[in-house]
Each structure stands twice: as C-alpha cells, then as structure tokens.
Scaffold this motif. Structure first.
Motif, short mmCIF file in Angstrom:
data_model
loop_
_atom_site.label_atom_id
_atom_site.label_comp_id
_atom_site.label_asym_id
_atom_site.label_seq_id
_atom_site.Cartn_x
_atom_site.Cartn_y
_atom_site.Cartn_z
N ARG A 286 0.83 -1.20 0.00
CA ARG A 286 0.00 0.00 0.00
C ARG A 286 0.86 1.25 0.00
NH1 ARG A 286 -4.98 1.62 4.04
NH2 ARG A 286 -5.17 3.76 3.34
N SER A 287 0.50 2.24 -0.81
CA SER A 287 1.24 3.50 -0.87
C SER A 287 1.08 4.25 0.45
CB SER A 287 0.72 4.36 -2.02
OG SER A 287 1.30 5.64 -1.96
N THR A 288 2.19 4.88 0.89
CA THR A 288 2.13 5.69 2.11
C THR A 288 1.70 7.12 1.83
OG1 THR A 288 4.48 6.23 1.88
CG2 THR A 288 3.93 4.28 3.19
N LYS A 289 1.49 7.46 0.57
CA LYS A 289 1.08 8.81 0.22
C LYS A 289 -0.35 9.04 0.68
CE LYS A 289 0.69 11.94 -3.70
NZ LYS A 289 0.85 12.09 -5.17
N PRO A 290 -0.61 10.14 1.40
CA PRO A 290 -1.98 10.39 1.88
C PRO A 290 -2.97 10.49 0.73
CG PRO A 290 -0.40 11.87 2.92
CD PRO A 290 0.33 11.18 1.82
N ALA A 291 -4.18 10.00 0.96
CA ALA A 291 -5.22 10.07 -0.06
C ALA A 291 -5.68 11.50 -0.24
CB ALA A 291 -6.40 9.18 0.34
N THR A 292 -5.99 11.84 -1.47
CA THR A 292 -6.52 13.17 -1.79
C THR A 292 -8.01 13.04 -2.10
OG1 THR A 292 -6.15 12.99 -4.17
CG2 THR A 292 -4.29 13.73 -2.82
N ILE A 293 -8.68 14.19 -2.28
CA ILE A 293 -10.09 14.12 -2.65
C ILE A 293 -10.27 13.52 -4.03
CG2 ILE A 293 -10.67 16.11 -1.19
CD1 ILE A 293 -11.11 17.68 -3.81
N TYR A 294 -9.23 13.59 -4.86
CA TYR A 294 -9.32 12.98 -6.18
C TYR A 294 -9.29 11.46 -6.07
CZ TYR A 294 -8.41 17.75 -7.62
OH TYR A 294 -8.50 19.09 -7.78
N ASP A 295 -8.49 10.94 -5.12
CA ASP A 295 -8.50 9.50 -4.86
C ASP A 295 -9.86 9.05 -4.33
OD1 ASP A 295 -5.21 9.92 -3.48
OD2 ASP A 295 -5.76 9.33 -5.53
N VAL A 296 -10.41 9.84 -3.43
CA VAL A 296 -11.73 9.53 -2.86
C VAL A 296 -12.79 9.55 -3.95
CG1 VAL A 296 -13.50 10.28 -1.22
CG2 VAL A 296 -11.09 10.39 -0.57
N GLU B 282 -8.82 5.88 4.42
CA GLU B 282 -8.30 6.55 5.61
C GLU B 282 -7.93 8.01 5.31
OE1 GLU B 282 -6.38 2.50 7.60
OE2 GLU B 282 -5.11 4.23 7.17
N TYR B 283 -8.87 8.65 4.63
CA TYR B 283 -8.65 10.04 4.23
C TYR B 283 -8.55 10.93 5.46
CZ TYR B 283 -9.58 14.67 2.29
OH TYR B 283 -9.51 15.99 1.96
N ARG B 284 -7.54 11.79 5.43
CA ARG B 284 -7.38 12.76 6.50
C ARG B 284 -7.65 14.15 5.94
NH1 ARG B 284 -7.90 8.87 8.64
NH2 ARG B 284 -6.60 7.78 10.17
N PRO B 285 -8.47 14.96 6.60
CA PRO B 285 -8.81 16.28 6.07
C PRO B 285 -7.57 17.10 5.74
CG PRO B 285 -10.16 15.76 7.97
CD PRO B 285 -9.12 14.69 7.89
N ASN B 286 -7.61 17.73 4.60
CA ASN B 286 -6.51 18.59 4.17
C ASN B 286 -6.78 20.03 4.60
OD1 ASN B 286 -8.45 19.47 2.44
ND2 ASN B 286 -7.49 18.67 0.60
N LEU B 287 -6.10 20.96 3.97
CA LEU B 287 -6.28 22.36 4.35
C LEU B 287 -7.70 22.84 4.20
CD1 LEU B 287 -3.05 23.97 2.84
CD2 LEU B 287 -3.61 23.69 5.26
#
Length: 332
Positions: free
Chosen positions: A4-14, A51-56
């Motif tokens: 699994r990629s360690t890069k945080p998910a973005t809204i585009y991934d979601v 496991e999306y974490r809120p961005n700015l």
C-alpha cells in the motif's frame, strides 16, 4: 497492508473510489446537505476505506475559513478555456486550495441565477469567474457574492494593442512573399475574437498586406469549412489565417475540396498550437499560446485578492510562432 502506498489520499482518490466527481467530495467535506443519500454513502465509504485525513480545505472550514474557490466557466468545450481551467486548477492545488469548476449555461438565465444563489449558500474562499463572451461578462458584472469575486476576461482592446502574437505570424507570411490574405475570425461575441481580427488587420497593414476578405466562424472546424465551401468563388488570395487551429483545419479541407493544394497553391496558418496541429496534413503553422500559464496567473491574482499566499507564477510568454509545412512562398 503490503504494497500500500504511504502517500496520503486526496479528494481525487476519494472521488475515483466513490465513482463521483471531486466537486462532489469537496461539497461533502464542506457540509453541503444537497447530496443524494446513496452518493453520500459512497463518499463516506471511500473516505473510510482510504483513511482520508482532512486537508487544508477541511481544517479551514472548522476554523471558519474555506480553502475552496468556486470557478465559474461556460466554454470548456473550447480548447483555450479548457486549458486555462487546467492551469488554474493545478495552481490552486499547489496553494492548498480546491478549485471547484462549475459550468454555466449561457443560454439559460434562470439556471445561472439558481447556480449563483446556491453558491452564496456555500462556504467559499472566493469566486473566480472565467469569462470568454459578452453575455457572461454581463452576468458576472451584475453578480453579487458574499466573498471576493475575481472576473477574468480578455480585455476588449479597440486600440489593437492587446498582444496576440499575430504581428509575428503576419510578418512570417510577408517574408514568404504573400500580399493578399483571407482571415477567418472566431465567434463575434468573444472579445478574444475581436482582438484577433483587429490584430490581423493592423499587422497586415503594417507589412503591406491586404486582407481581401474576412469570414466569421464559431471556433469550430465545421464553421470554417462551411464558410469557404458555400462560396461560389474563392477570394483571390495566397494565404488564409484562421483565428484558431480548429478553423484552420476546416479551411484546409475546404480548400483541398476546391482543388487547391496546401501549401503549394495556398498557405494556411492558425492560432493556439493545439496538440494535434503538428499532425495535420500538412502540419500547421500556428502561434503557440501558453493557456496553462494564463490559468496559473489568474489563480495567483485570485489568491492575492483574498489575501492568501500564492505559488510562484510563471511568466506568461508572448505567443510564439511554430513554423510548419502549411505555409510556403506563394505560387508564381
């Protein structure tokens, strides 16, 4: 989970995982209540699974600040506006903002009014209006928003001083020996079209060329083809300049159907340098316009208006001439 990629998910991934647009995800995160239950459930499931974490954007909303910019447009079917929007979206992401593209129907005033009303109910950092036509300029001139509004529209420059790059193209034709040209203009309700028409006329006069005819298209290849195919007799000219590459393509086909060879009998040039221009038959001489850089600059101007730091803006270059084999010296 292995691999699994360690890069945080973005809204585009979601959005991809949920099978929805990124605008829908951003509206969900903004607390918009008008999302259908089934769609809301898919978004929530995707947020949890990734496991999306809120961005700015989300953090800003909790603090009473939004990092969502609504971008209003209406001509994404045209190459220029679409590429400007792409550049704007990229610049917004780099600055920590979400650019929420909303396409308006210029022919439906009620739908426009409803869209603007709904926007005023959203928590936004600002509204960016990407306007190409007279009609939309009037809409945005009368719009009232509770957040900063930045309207971008090419200035309608009656002096002919707006830098279109066309003097370079006309100089190229003059250097080849052309003296009589035809211009195929874009839609008359676009300031950009009027600017290009003025620039062709002024540049031709400056280089001793005569514009023997001007035909109006609507930016499409079909419109330029129809304008020339309907003529009983073509104007006596050795070169055709189209106000965009699609119309140059339509002109090339119409000329070939009339028994003329490009460039042996007549030269053709366009503007924009779309990706396909180098693969026309023959490859098209055209002016390369950096629409993406324009989009980035527009977002920088928007962020400055709302008092937010912007990424470094690229220098918007003057359109540059791409000489290909669709232009040649006129026949003897």
């Amino acid at each position: 989970m292995a691999g699994r990629s360690t890069k945080p998910a973005t809204i585009y991934d979601v959005a991809e995982a949920a099978g929805v647009s990124h605008q829908t995800v951003s509206r969900y995160l903004a607390g918009y209540e008008g999302i259908r239950p089934a769609t809301r459930e898919r978004v929530e499931h995707a947020l949890h699974r990734l496991e999306y974490r809120p961005n700015l954007s989300a953090r800003g909303l909790k603090l009473g600040r939004s990092h969502i910019i609504a971008a209003l447009t209406h001509e994404l079917g045209q190459v220029g506006p679409a590429r400007v929007a792409e550049g704007a979206a990229a610049a917004a992401r780099e600055a920590g903002y979400v650019l929420d593209l909303i396409t308006l129907d210029v022919h439906n005033p009620r739908a426009i009014e409803e869209s603007l009303r709904l926007l005023n109910q959203q928590t936004l950092a600002g509204v960016l209006a990407l306007s190409s036509t007279d009609e939309m300029n009037r809409v945005f001139a009368g719009a009232d928003f509770a957040v900063p509004l930045h309207v971008h529209s090419e200035p309608d420059d009656a002096t002919g001083a707006h830098d279109t790059g066309l003097p370079t193209l006309i100089a190229h034709l003059a250097a080849l020996g052309h003296r009589r040209i035809v211009h195929i203009s874009g839609a008359g309700n676009w300031p950009a079209s009027r600017n290009r028409s003025r620039a062709v006329a002024a540049s031709a006069a400056a280089h001793g060329l005569e514009v023997v005819a001007e035909f109006q298209g609507d930016w499409s290849a079909a419109s330029a083809h129809a304008a020339l195919a309907s003529l009983e007799r073509l104007p006596a000219a050795s070169a055709y300049v189209a106000s965009n590459d699609q119309m140059a393509l339509g002109a090339m086909l119409a000329l070939k159907e009339r028994g003329l060879r490009v460039p042996e009998d007549v030269s053709v040039a366009g503007i924009d340098d779309i990706p396909e221009a180098a693969f026309f038959d023959p490859p098209l001489t055209t002016l390369r316009v950096d629409f993406a850089a324009r989009g980035r600059q527009i977002v920088a101007d928007m962020l400055d208006k709302i008092g937010a730091p912007a990424p470094a803006s690229p220098v918007v270059d003057v359109p540059t001439l791409q000489v290909r084999s669709s232009t040649a010296p006129p026949p003897d």
